[in-house]
Motif scaffolding. Structure first.
Motif, short mmCIF file in Angstrom:
data_model
loop_
_atom_site.label_atom_id
_atom_site.label_comp_id
_atom_site.label_asym_id
_atom_site.label_seq_id
_atom_site.Cartn_x
_atom_site.Cartn_y
_atom_site.Cartn_z
N ARG A 85 0.82 -1.22 0.00
CA ARG A 85 0.00 0.00 0.00
C ARG A 85 0.84 1.26 0.00
O ARG A 85 0.46 2.27 -0.56
N SER A 86 1.99 1.20 0.66
CA SER A 86 2.87 2.35 0.73
C SER A 86 3.89 2.38 -0.40
O SER A 86 4.79 3.22 -0.41
N LEU A 199 7.19 9.48 15.85
CA LEU A 199 5.98 10.19 15.46
C LEU A 199 6.19 10.98 14.17
O LEU A 199 5.30 11.04 13.31
N GLN A 200 7.35 11.59 14.03
CA GLN A 200 7.64 12.31 12.80
C GLN A 200 7.71 11.37 11.60
O GLN A 200 7.23 11.69 10.52
N ARG A 201 8.26 10.21 11.80
CA ARG A 201 8.36 9.23 10.71
C ARG A 201 6.98 8.72 10.32
O ARG A 201 6.68 8.54 9.13
N LEU A 202 6.12 8.48 11.29
CA LEU A 202 4.78 7.99 11.00
C LEU A 202 3.90 9.05 10.36
O LEU A 202 2.97 8.74 9.62
N ALA A 203 4.18 10.32 10.66
CA ALA A 203 3.37 11.42 10.12
C ALA A 203 3.65 11.67 8.65
O ALA A 203 2.80 12.23 7.94
N ARG A 204 4.84 11.26 8.17
CA ARG A 204 5.19 11.47 6.77
C ARG A 204 4.68 10.32 5.91
O ARG A 204 4.68 9.16 6.36
N THR A 205 4.29 10.60 4.70
CA THR A 205 3.94 9.57 3.75
C THR A 205 5.22 9.07 3.10
O THR A 205 6.22 9.80 3.04
#
Length: 212
Positions: A85-86, A199-205
């Motif tokens: 998906r990513s 959190l920063q890594r998860l917030a980025r696509t």
């Protein structure tokens, strides 16, 4: 699938020190019986555990279940480009899950009641392999889905990755003090920094460029 078989404790027994509280565990046992290498002084014939069935190794149990017992499971997406998906490669394999009773004197000594505890035996058996390549034991509940068992067993990669990041990139190994308070403050700051980075890594696509 739930097959209750008895496995020698030194082959695949759960670790008694992991029991207690409300925590569950997933551990990787050895494929064959091993010895501790320590001499034990006693007289007479050594005691032998008596069970209705002959003890079998985890490898023998999974192979007896057969290749048809393996089910395909995807547990996460990797870092290479793929069809996920990513846009990354899917981590995929086939797994066998059985319900067994680890046997042995060590297990009996740490067991309350007349019956030995039942646990999960999880094995990874890829389609192109002639036999299973990896094994785990877990005391998770009997109704646990196979996908959850696989995901938890494969978390070791994530844990090792996070620890390496905390140690090398965030300074976990840089502490040189001698007091408990100093160590506690250092670990707390490193943990907060790691949580922020996560959190920063998860917030980025996945398609977002890394910040300069």
């Amino acid at each position: 699938m739930r097959r209750r078989r008895r496995v020698p404790a030194r082959t695949a027994g759960p670790r008694p020190e992991l029991r207690g509280g409300d925590l569950h565990h997933v551990v990787g046992p050895a494929r064959r019986r091993s010895t501790s290498g320590r001499a034990v002084l006693r007289t007479g014939r050594p005691p032998v555990a008596k069970y209705p069935d002959k003890p079998r190794s985890v490898k023998e149990l999974v192979i007896a279940a057969g290749r048809k017992a393996a089910r395909p499971v995807q547990w996460r997406e990797g870092s290479r480009p793929g069809t996920g998906r990513s846009g990354r490669k899917r981590m995929y394999s086939r797994f066998v899950a059985l319900r067994i009773r680890p046997a042995g004197r060590e297990v009996r000594q740490h067991t309350d009641g007349p019956e030995l505890p039942v646990c999960w035996l999880l094995a990874e058996w890829p389609a192109g392999e002639s036999e299973p390549v990896q094994y785990w034991l877990s005391d998770l509940p009997s109704g646990m889905p196979l996908t959850t068992l696989v995901r938890l067993a494969k978390l070791r990669w994530r844990i090792e990755h996070d620890y390496r990041e905390m140690k090398q990139a965030l300074g976990l190994a840089h502490f040189e003090g001698r007091t408990w308070n100093g160590w506690h403050h250092h670990v707390t700051l490193v943990s907060v920094a790691h949580a922020f980075c996560t959190l920063q890594r998860l917030a980025r696509t996945p398609k977002d460029a890394a910040p300069a």
